[in-house]
Design a protein around this motif. Structure first.
Motif, PDB file in Angstrom:
ATOM      1  N   ALA A  40      -4.184  -3.120  -2.678  1.00 44.09           N
ATOM      2  CA  ALA A  40      -2.895  -2.430  -2.813  1.00 44.09           C
ATOM      3  C   ALA A  40      -2.129  -2.942  -4.025  1.00 44.09           C
ATOM      4  N   LYS A  41      -2.389  -4.183  -4.396  1.00 45.85           N
ATOM      5  CA  LYS A  41      -1.683  -4.780  -5.537  1.00 45.85           C
ATOM      6  C   LYS A  41      -2.124  -4.163  -6.856  1.00 45.85           C
ATOM      7  N   THR A  42      -3.454  -4.032  -7.061  1.00 48.11           N
ATOM      8  CA  THR A  42      -3.965  -3.498  -8.336  1.00 48.11           C
ATOM      9  C   THR A  42      -4.182  -1.986  -8.299  1.00 48.11           C
ATOM     10  N   GLY A  43      -4.232  -1.403  -7.079  1.00 43.71           N
ATOM     11  CA  GLY A  43      -4.485   0.029  -6.951  1.00 43.71           C
ATOM     12  C   GLY A  43      -5.955   0.374  -6.780  1.00 43.71           C
ATOM     13  N   GLN A  44      -6.828  -0.630  -6.813  1.00 41.61           N
ATOM     14  CA  GLN A  44      -8.272  -0.381  -6.662  1.00 41.61           C
ATOM     15  C   GLN A  44      -8.579   0.211  -5.288  1.00 41.61           C
ATOM     16  N   GLY A  45      -9.283   1.331  -5.256  1.00 41.93           N
ATOM     17  CA  GLY A  45      -9.695   1.963  -4.006  1.00 41.93           C
ATOM     18  C   GLY A  45      -8.625   2.781  -3.314  1.00 41.93           C
ATOM     19  N   LEU A  89       5.542  12.919   1.224  1.00 45.42           N
ATOM     20  CA  LEU A  89       4.898  12.891  -0.084  1.00 45.42           C
ATOM     21  C   LEU A  89       4.175  14.207  -0.362  1.00 45.42           C
ATOM     22  N   SER A  90       4.108  14.582  -1.621  1.00 46.51           N
ATOM     23  CA  SER A  90       3.331  15.744  -2.048  1.00 46.51           C
ATOM     24  C   SER A  90       2.079  15.252  -2.756  1.00 46.51           C
ATOM     25  N   TYR A  91       0.914  15.634  -2.213  1.00 48.98           N
ATOM     26  CA  TYR A  91      -0.359  15.193  -2.785  1.00 48.98           C
ATOM     27  C   TYR A  91      -1.270  16.407  -2.919  1.00 48.98           C
ATOM     28  N   LEU A 118       0.838  -1.203   0.000  1.00 45.59           N
ATOM     29  CA  LEU A 118       0.000   0.000   0.000  1.00 45.59           C
ATOM     30  C   LEU A 118       0.872   1.253   0.000  1.00 45.59           C
ATOM     31  N   ALA A 119       1.958   1.233   0.766  1.00 46.25           N
ATOM     32  CA  ALA A 119       2.886   2.367   0.769  1.00 46.25           C
ATOM     33  C   ALA A 119       3.477   2.578  -0.628  1.00 46.25           C
ATOM     34  N   ASP A 120       3.778   1.469  -1.327  1.00 45.79           N
ATOM     35  CA  ASP A 120       4.275   1.577  -2.710  1.00 45.79           C
ATOM     36  C   ASP A 120       3.291   2.327  -3.598  1.00 45.79           C
ATOM     37  N   ARG A 121       1.977   1.980  -3.479  1.00 42.80           N
ATOM     38  CA  ARG A 121       0.968   2.649  -4.307  1.00 42.80           C
ATOM     39  C   ARG A 121       0.894   4.133  -3.977  1.00 42.80           C
ATOM     40  N   PHE A 122       1.000   4.484  -2.680  1.00 44.69           N
ATOM     41  CA  PHE A 122       0.983   5.894  -2.285  1.00 44.69           C
ATOM     42  C   PHE A 122       2.162   6.631  -2.915  1.00 44.69           C
ATOM     43  N   LEU A 123       3.348   6.011  -2.871  1.00 47.40           N
ATOM     44  CA  LEU A 123       4.544   6.633  -3.450  1.00 47.40           C
ATOM     45  C   LEU A 123       4.354   6.869  -4.948  1.00 47.40           C
ATOM     46  N   GLN A 124       3.779   5.894  -5.644  1.00 45.56           N
ATOM     47  CA  GLN A 124       3.564   6.038  -7.081  1.00 45.56           C
ATOM     48  C   GLN A 124       2.509   7.092  -7.395  1.00 45.56           C
ATOM     49  N   MET A 125       1.426   7.103  -6.615  1.00 43.65           N
ATOM     50  CA  MET A 125       0.361   8.087  -6.842  1.00 43.65           C
ATOM     51  C   MET A 125       0.855   9.513  -6.661  1.00 43.65           C
ATOM     52  N   CYS A 126       1.752   9.700  -5.685  1.00 38.25           N
ATOM     53  CA  CYS A 126       2.239  11.049  -5.361  1.00 38.25           C
ATOM     54  C   CYS A 126       3.496  11.418  -6.146  1.00 38.25           C
ATOM     55  N   GLY A 127       3.963  10.510  -7.007  1.00 34.84           N
ATOM     56  CA  GLY A 127       5.137  10.813  -7.827  1.00 34.84           C
ATOM     57  C   GLY A 127       6.431  10.902  -7.050  1.00 34.84           C
ATOM     58  N   ALA A 128       6.513  10.188  -5.912  1.00 32.38           N
ATOM     59  CA  ALA A 128       7.724  10.245  -5.085  1.00 32.38           C
ATOM     60  C   ALA A 128       8.881   9.488  -5.728  1.00 32.38           C
ATOM     61  N   VAL A 129       8.553   8.501  -6.562  1.00 32.15           N
ATOM     62  CA  VAL A 129       9.589   7.746  -7.284  1.00 32.15           C
ATOM     63  C   VAL A 129       9.156   7.602  -8.736  1.00 32.15           C
ATOM     64  N   ASP A 130      10.132   7.604  -9.651  1.00 31.81           N
ATOM     65  CA  ASP A 130       9.771   7.386 -11.049  1.00 31.81           C
ATOM     66  C   ASP A 130       9.805   5.887 -11.346  1.00 31.81           C
ATOM     67  N   GLU A 131       9.186   5.496 -12.427  1.00 36.06           N
ATOM     68  CA  GLU A 131       9.054   4.073 -12.766  1.00 36.06           C
ATOM     69  C   GLU A 131      10.410   3.410 -12.988  1.00 36.06           C
ATOM     70  N   ARG A 132      11.390   4.195 -13.384  1.00 35.33           N
ATOM     71  CA  ARG A 132      12.725   3.624 -13.662  1.00 35.33           C
ATOM     72  C   ARG A 132      13.398   3.127 -12.394  1.00 35.33           C
ATOM     73  N   THR A 133      13.220   3.857 -11.287  1.00 37.82           N
ATOM     74  CA  THR A 133      13.888   3.489 -10.034  1.00 37.82           C
ATOM     75  C   THR A 133      12.966   2.729  -9.081  1.00 37.82           C
ATOM     76  N   PHE A 134      11.684   2.587  -9.459  1.00 38.54           N
ATOM     77  CA  PHE A 134      10.746   1.926  -8.547  1.00 38.54           C
ATOM     78  C   PHE A 134      11.015   0.434  -8.452  1.00 38.54           C
ATOM     79  N   ARG A 135      10.837  -0.113  -7.230  1.00 39.17           N
ATOM     80  CA  ARG A 135      10.862  -1.556  -7.001  1.00 39.17           C
ATOM     81  C   ARG A 135       9.842  -1.858  -5.916  1.00 39.17           C
ATOM     82  N   ASN A 136       9.351  -3.080  -5.889  1.00 38.19           N
ATOM     83  CA  ASN A 136       8.373  -3.455  -4.863  1.00 38.19           C
ATOM     84  C   ASN A 136       8.966  -3.333  -3.470  1.00 38.19           C
ATOM     85  N   GLN A 137       8.092  -3.032  -2.496  1.00 37.89           N
ATOM     86  CA  GLN A 137       8.534  -2.782  -1.109  1.00 37.89           C
ATOM     87  C   GLN A 137       9.634  -1.707  -1.102  1.00 37.89           C
TER      88      GLN A 137
END
Length: 351
Positions: free
Chosen positions: A159-164, A62-64, A21-40
Motif C-alpha cells: 500500500a505504501k509503494t502502490g505495488q499490486g 469512488l469512480s473507477y 491502502l484506502a489512500d492508494r484507492f482514493l488516488q487511483m480513482c482521482g477522488a482527491v487531487d495531489e494538492r489536498t491529499f494527505r496520508n490517512q
C-alpha cells in the motif's frame, strides 16, 4: 446502474495498513487531487491522527472506470470492533488485509468471523511486501489455513509503494457481487452510522436496500416511530456532497431535522412515511461493556452540558453505555461502560 456498484470494506488487525491502502484507492480513482491529499486521508478526527489509529469507520464513494465503488475504511483495534460490525452490514464483500511481517493476528480472525457471519465475499491480500523483513510465504500459508483459497487467489500488495494495488482494485470489481434490491419498491434502508449536525439536526449514514430517497421526502424511522423531512441527501466524496437521490444499492447520507438524541438511530430502518417498508431490516446485536468509570462535572451547573455531550457522543457511538448516578461526595454524574481501556480513553478525550 446497480450492476456497476460495488460495496466493500477493508478489514485487518491494527497497523496492517488499511488506511494506507484506502489512500492508494482514493488516488487511483482521482477522488482527491495531489494538492489536498494527505496520508490517512479518511482519518478525519484529530484524535485519529494523534494516536495514529483509525477510531471511526469512514465511507467514501469512488469512480473507477465504469463502476461506482463504495469503500468503508474500518478500525483495527479490538475496542472498536463494533465500528467494523456496523460497517460490514453496509457491504457485499471485504478485503481481508494481512501484514507480511506479522501474519494473521487476533483481530484478523475476529474480522474474518464477522464477515463470514454476514455471508460476505472475502478477498485475501498480503500487505507490506516491500519491507526487508516481509515473510510473504508464511503469511500466505496462514491465510490458506483460515480461508478456503488457493495460493494464486491471495493478492500481494504494498500500500505504501502502490505495488499490486491496481490488480487488487480490479479484483474487487471482478469478484465482489453488485448489491441486490429494487429501486422501484418501497424505501427500505439501514442506518449504519449517525452524526450530530449542529445546524440541521442529525446526519444518518444509509445503505439503501430497496427504493429511493431524495431531499424533501417525508420519512420515518421504524424502530422509534420518528418522522421527519429529508433536509439533504448525498454521498461521500470523501466529504459530504449533495446528490439528486439515493436508490437501491447506494451508500450515502440523509440529514433529518431531529433534535432529540436520547434514542439510538444506528441499526434502525429508514422508510417513507406514506409508503413504509413491510418490515424493518435486521439491526445490530447488543454489545457487552467490560470497563466502567464515573463521569462527574466539576460543578453542578455543568451537569446539563455533560449530559448533552454524552447524548451527542452516544448518537454516533452506541457501543458505550451511560446511566445517571449520585455520589455523596461528588454529587450527580454518570456511570459509563466501555468495550475496553482504549475505548474509555478515546471517549473521555472526545468529551
Amino acid at each position: 446502474m446497480q450492476k456497476n456498484i460495488r460495496n466493500f470494506a477493508i478489514v485487518a488487525h491494527i497497523d496492517h495498513g488499511k488506511s494506507t491502502l484506502a489512500d492508494r484507492f482514493l488516488q487511483m480513482c482521482g477522488a482527491v487531487d495531489e494538492r489536498t491529499f494527505r496520508n490517512q486521508m479518511l482519518d478525519s478526527m484529530d484524535l485519529e491522527r494523534e494516536h495514529g489509529i483509525t477510531i471511526r469507520s469512514h465511507p467514501v464513494t469512488l469512480s473507477y472506470q465504469d463502476y461506482t465503488l463504495n469503500l468503508i475504511d474500518t478500525p483495527g483495534h479490538c475496542d472498536f470492533s463494533y465500528e467494523v460490525e456496523k460497517s460490514l452490514a453496509a457491504t457485499d464483500g471485504v478485503i481481508l488485509l494481512v501484514d507480511a511481517t506479522q501474519g494473521v493476528q487476533a483481530q484478523t480472525i475476529t474480522n474474518l468471523n464477522l464477515a463470514q457471519r454476514l455471508n460476505l465475499l472475502i478477498i485475501p491480500a498480503i500487505n507490506k511486501i516491500d519491507l526487508p523483513n516481509a515473510q510473504v510465504e508464511t503469511a500466505r500459508r496462514e491465510l490458506m489455513e483460515i480461508l478456503p483459497v488457493f495460493e494464486n487467489e491471495i493478492y500481494l500488495v504494498s500500500a505504501k509503494t502502490g505495488q499490486g494495488v491496481p490488480e487488487l482494485l480490479a479484483g474487487v470489481v471482478e469478484k465482489i457481487p453488485p448489491p441486490e434490491g429494487d429501486s422501484k419498491k418501497n424505501l427500505s434502508s439501514l442506518v449504519f452510522d449517525a452524526r450530530h449536525n449542529p445546524y440541521l439536526g442529525v446526519d444518518l449514514y444509509l445503505m439503501v436496500r430497496e427504493g429511493r430517497v431524495k431531499k424533501g421526502d417525508r420519512v420515518i424511522l421504524m424502530g422509534g416511530d420518528i418522522s421527519s423531512e429529508v433536509m439533504e441527501a448525498g454521498i461521500f466524496k470523501p466529504q459530504m456532497e449533495p446528490a439528486p437521490f439515493l436508490e437501491a444499492g447506494m451508500v450515502g447520507f440523509v440529514t433529518l431535522n431531529i433534535k432529540d438524541f436520547s434514542r439510538e438511530f444506528i441499526g434502525d430502518t429508514l422508510t417513507h412515511q406514506n409508503q413504509p417498508a413491510e418490515k424493518p431490516l435486521p439491526g445490530y446485536r447488543k454489545l457487552k461493556q467490560f470497563v466502567f468509570c464515573g463521569f462527574y462535572p466539576a460543578d453542578g451547573e455543568s451537569f446539563p452540558v455533560l449530559k448533552d455531550s454524552l447524548a451527542r457522543l452516544h448518537l454516533s457511538d452506541p457501543s458505550f453505555s451511560y446511566t445517571e448516578e449520585r455520589s455523596a461526595a461528588l454529587g450527580v454524574g454518570f456511570r459509563a461502560g466501555f468495550l475496553g481501556m482504549l475505548h474509555m480513553e478515546i471517549v473521555q478525550e472526545r468529551l
